[in-house]
Design a protein around this motif. Structure first.
Motif, PDB file in Angstrom:
ATOM      1  N   PRO A 106       3.050  -0.338 -11.156  1.00  0.00           N
ATOM      2  CA  PRO A 106       3.206   0.741 -11.818  1.00  0.00           C
ATOM      3  C   PRO A 106       4.080   1.585 -11.646  1.00  0.00           C
ATOM      4  O   PRO A 106       4.561   1.764  -9.831  1.00  0.00           O
ATOM      5  N   SER A 107       5.145   2.415 -12.067  1.00  0.00           N
ATOM      6  CA  SER A 107       5.897   3.188 -11.729  1.00  0.00           C
ATOM      7  C   SER A 107       6.027   3.646 -10.900  1.00  0.00           C
ATOM      8  O   SER A 107       6.735   4.065  -9.249  1.00  0.00           O
ATOM      9  N   GLU A 111       7.361   2.345  -3.429  1.00  0.00           N
ATOM     10  CA  GLU A 111       6.751   2.634  -2.756  1.00  0.00           C
ATOM     11  C   GLU A 111       6.368   0.955  -2.572  1.00  0.00           C
ATOM     12  O   GLU A 111       7.419   0.096  -1.463  1.00  0.00           O
ATOM     13  N   TRP A 112       6.295   1.065  -2.966  1.00  0.00           N
ATOM     14  CA  TRP A 112       5.972  -1.068  -3.000  1.00  0.00           C
ATOM     15  C   TRP A 112       6.852  -1.738  -4.009  1.00  0.00           C
ATOM     16  O   TRP A 112       6.985  -2.684  -3.442  1.00  0.00           O
ATOM     17  N   LYS A 113       7.304  -0.957  -5.398  1.00  0.00           N
ATOM     18  CA  LYS A 113       8.052  -1.984  -5.544  1.00  0.00           C
ATOM     19  C   LYS A 113       9.828  -1.775  -4.544  1.00  0.00           C
ATOM     20  O   LYS A 113      10.306  -3.023  -4.902  1.00  0.00           O
ATOM     21  N   SER A 114      10.041  -0.773  -4.583  1.00  0.00           N
ATOM     22  CA  SER A 114      11.035  -1.090  -3.012  1.00  0.00           C
ATOM     23  C   SER A 114      10.422  -1.818  -1.411  1.00  0.00           C
ATOM     24  O   SER A 114      11.258  -2.642  -1.432  1.00  0.00           O
ATOM     25  N   GLY A 115       9.270  -1.581  -0.952  1.00  0.00           N
ATOM     26  CA  GLY A 115       9.694  -2.140  -0.001  1.00  0.00           C
ATOM     27  C   GLY A 115       9.507  -4.442  -0.924  1.00  0.00           C
ATOM     28  O   GLY A 115       9.597  -5.272  -0.058  1.00  0.00           O
ATOM     29  N   ILE A 116       8.404  -4.511  -1.724  1.00  0.00           N
ATOM     30  CA  ILE A 116       8.967  -5.925  -2.440  1.00  0.00           C
ATOM     31  C   ILE A 116      10.030  -5.382  -2.504  1.00  0.00           C
ATOM     32  O   ILE A 116      10.596  -7.456  -2.109  1.00  0.00           O
ATOM     33  N   TRP A 179      -3.667   7.570  -1.524  1.00  0.00           N
ATOM     34  CA  TRP A 179      -4.647   5.923  -1.075  1.00  0.00           C
ATOM     35  C   TRP A 179      -5.106   5.590  -1.685  1.00  0.00           C
ATOM     36  O   TRP A 179      -5.184   4.339  -2.103  1.00  0.00           O
ATOM     37  N   LYS A 180      -5.612   5.787  -3.169  1.00  0.00           N
ATOM     38  CA  LYS A 180      -6.092   4.761  -4.481  1.00  0.00           C
ATOM     39  C   LYS A 180      -5.243   4.226  -4.744  1.00  0.00           C
ATOM     40  O   LYS A 180      -5.863   2.181  -4.831  1.00  0.00           O
ATOM     41  N   MET A 181      -3.953   3.970  -4.948  1.00  0.00           N
ATOM     42  CA  MET A 181      -3.316   3.445  -5.694  1.00  0.00           C
ATOM     43  C   MET A 181      -2.611   2.127  -4.014  1.00  0.00           C
ATOM     44  O   MET A 181      -2.499   1.210  -4.660  1.00  0.00           O
ATOM     45  N   GLN A 182      -2.500   3.033  -3.247  1.00  0.00           N
ATOM     46  CA  GLN A 182      -2.221   1.798  -2.059  1.00  0.00           C
ATOM     47  C   GLN A 182      -3.455   1.043  -1.395  1.00  0.00           C
ATOM     48  O   GLN A 182      -2.813  -0.622  -1.858  1.00  0.00           O
ATOM     49  N   LEU A 183      -4.540   1.358  -2.106  1.00  0.00           N
ATOM     50  CA  LEU A 183      -5.996   0.167  -1.279  1.00  0.00           C
ATOM     51  C   LEU A 183      -6.082  -0.435  -3.122  1.00  0.00           C
ATOM     52  O   LEU A 183      -6.385  -1.256  -2.549  1.00  0.00           O
ATOM     53  N   LEU A 184      -5.473  -0.080  -4.346  1.00  0.00           N
ATOM     54  CA  LEU A 184      -6.069  -0.627  -5.115  1.00  0.00           C
ATOM     55  C   LEU A 184      -4.913  -1.833  -5.106  1.00  0.00           C
ATOM     56  O   LEU A 184      -5.431  -3.055  -5.915  1.00  0.00           O
ATOM     57  N   LEU A 185      -3.670  -1.589  -5.079  1.00  0.00           N
ATOM     58  CA  LEU A 185      -2.820  -3.002  -5.309  1.00  0.00           C
ATOM     59  C   LEU A 185      -2.933  -3.819  -3.947  1.00  0.00           C
ATOM     60  O   LEU A 185      -2.733  -4.758  -4.030  1.00  0.00           O
ATOM     61  N   PHE A 186      -2.823  -3.339  -2.800  1.00  0.00           N
ATOM     62  CA  PHE A 186      -3.664  -4.332  -1.532  1.00  0.00           C
ATOM     63  C   PHE A 186      -4.700  -4.858  -1.341  1.00  0.00           C
ATOM     64  O   PHE A 186      -3.842  -6.596  -1.913  1.00  0.00           O
ATOM     65  N   TRP A 187      -5.479  -4.104  -1.701  1.00  0.00           N
ATOM     66  CA  TRP A 187      -6.742  -5.356  -1.902  1.00  0.00           C
ATOM     67  C   TRP A 187      -7.000  -6.103  -3.472  1.00  0.00           C
ATOM     68  O   TRP A 187      -7.487  -7.395  -3.007  1.00  0.00           O
TER      69      TRP A 187
END
Length: 281
Positions: A106-107, A111-116, A179-187
């Protein structure tokens, strides 16, 4: 939580050999992703000596544990391999990336888009290695620990204030959404690794929920840490803090530290964000 981690330490999955491997991989990741290498190169200091002192200090609780259990060979191997880490010079933050289009994220999770984009190749290689070595139960657990550390580096850079206020949330709901977005994507990404571990190690199923809990604490802590020091457009390498907290999970007496710090930095993040978010939402 103390008893849960003690159970992990008592199981074969955290044998001295595995602890040594986890220690090396975590410190190697820290060295690879630290952002101060270019700055240190312009200073009249002995970088190798500085790196060595830092990494051996972080590893000292492990050395002590190995020595107390008379693991002389593992102690020497760990010391020698960690001493070699400063010689490694891998640059993964190139502006060019194989991962230019990441539509499945998701947009909101910028942080995830940049990190990946920056570290996607490394993540893909590590993931393939973990999947190919499915017959070894340690690998899936070590993979989750390493990916936990990598994901926390996504939060080293502070976004502009407009991106913080776009959700029109007060500080606490804003943090909860992060927190919710981070844990959802990670797990979601770690589901294959978790399934591999359960199939290979059904007798030790209880280790997985403990690892999930501890990994989640570290990830939430990294977000809280970011917004405790948040300033629009600023950048701060918090990797050293995260590595210390991660390593503390493997030393029973220090297990409560990440949990305590998670709540401590949550309070500081809420206070800091009040300057940027309308608390009346």
């Amino acid at each position: 939580m103390f008893l849960a981690v003690f159970a992990i330490a008592s199981a074969f999955t955290l044998s001295p050999e595995l602890l040594g491997l986890v220690l090396f991989l975590l410190l190697f990741s820290l060295h690879t992703f630290r952002n101060d290498k270019a700055f240190l190169k312009i200073l009249p200091i002995r970088r190798y000596l500085l790196y060595c002192v830092e990494y051996h200090l972080i590893a000292s609780p492990f050395y002590l544990q190995f020595l107390l259990h008379q693991q002389w060979i593992i102690s020497l191997i760990a010391f020698a391999t960690i001493s070699l880490i400063p010689f490694v010079d891998i640059r993964l933050n190139s502006k060019r990336s194989f991962f230019t289009r990441i539509h499945f994220i998701p947009s909101e999770a910028f942080e995830w888009k940049s990190g990946i984009r920056k570290q996607g190749l490394l993540i893909a290689i590590l993931y393939l290695i973990a999947l190919s070595l499915y017959q070894y139960p340690y690998v899936a657990l070590v993979g989750i620990v390493i990916f936990t550390l990598i994901s926390t580096t996504f939060y080293n850079e502070d976004e502009p204030q407009q991106m913080v206020g776009v959700f029109q949330l007060s500080p606490r709901p804003f943090l909860f959404r992060k927190w919710k977005m981070q844990l959802l994507l990670f797990w979601t990404g770690c589901i294959p690794l978790m399934l591999i571990y359960l199939f290979a190690n059904p007798a030790y199923w209880y280790i997985l929920p403990v690892l999930i809990l501890l990994s989640s604490v570290i990830q939430i802590l990294s977000i809280n840490l970011k917004y405790s020091f948040y300033a629009p457009g600023a950048s701060m390498d918090k990797s050293i803090f995260i590595v210390i907290y991660v390593l503390s999970l493997f030393v029973p007496f220090f297990v409560p530290v990440p949990l305590v710090m998670m709540f401590n930095y949550q309070r500081k993040a809420v206070t800091n964000l009040k300057a940027y978010l309308d608390d009346s939402y």
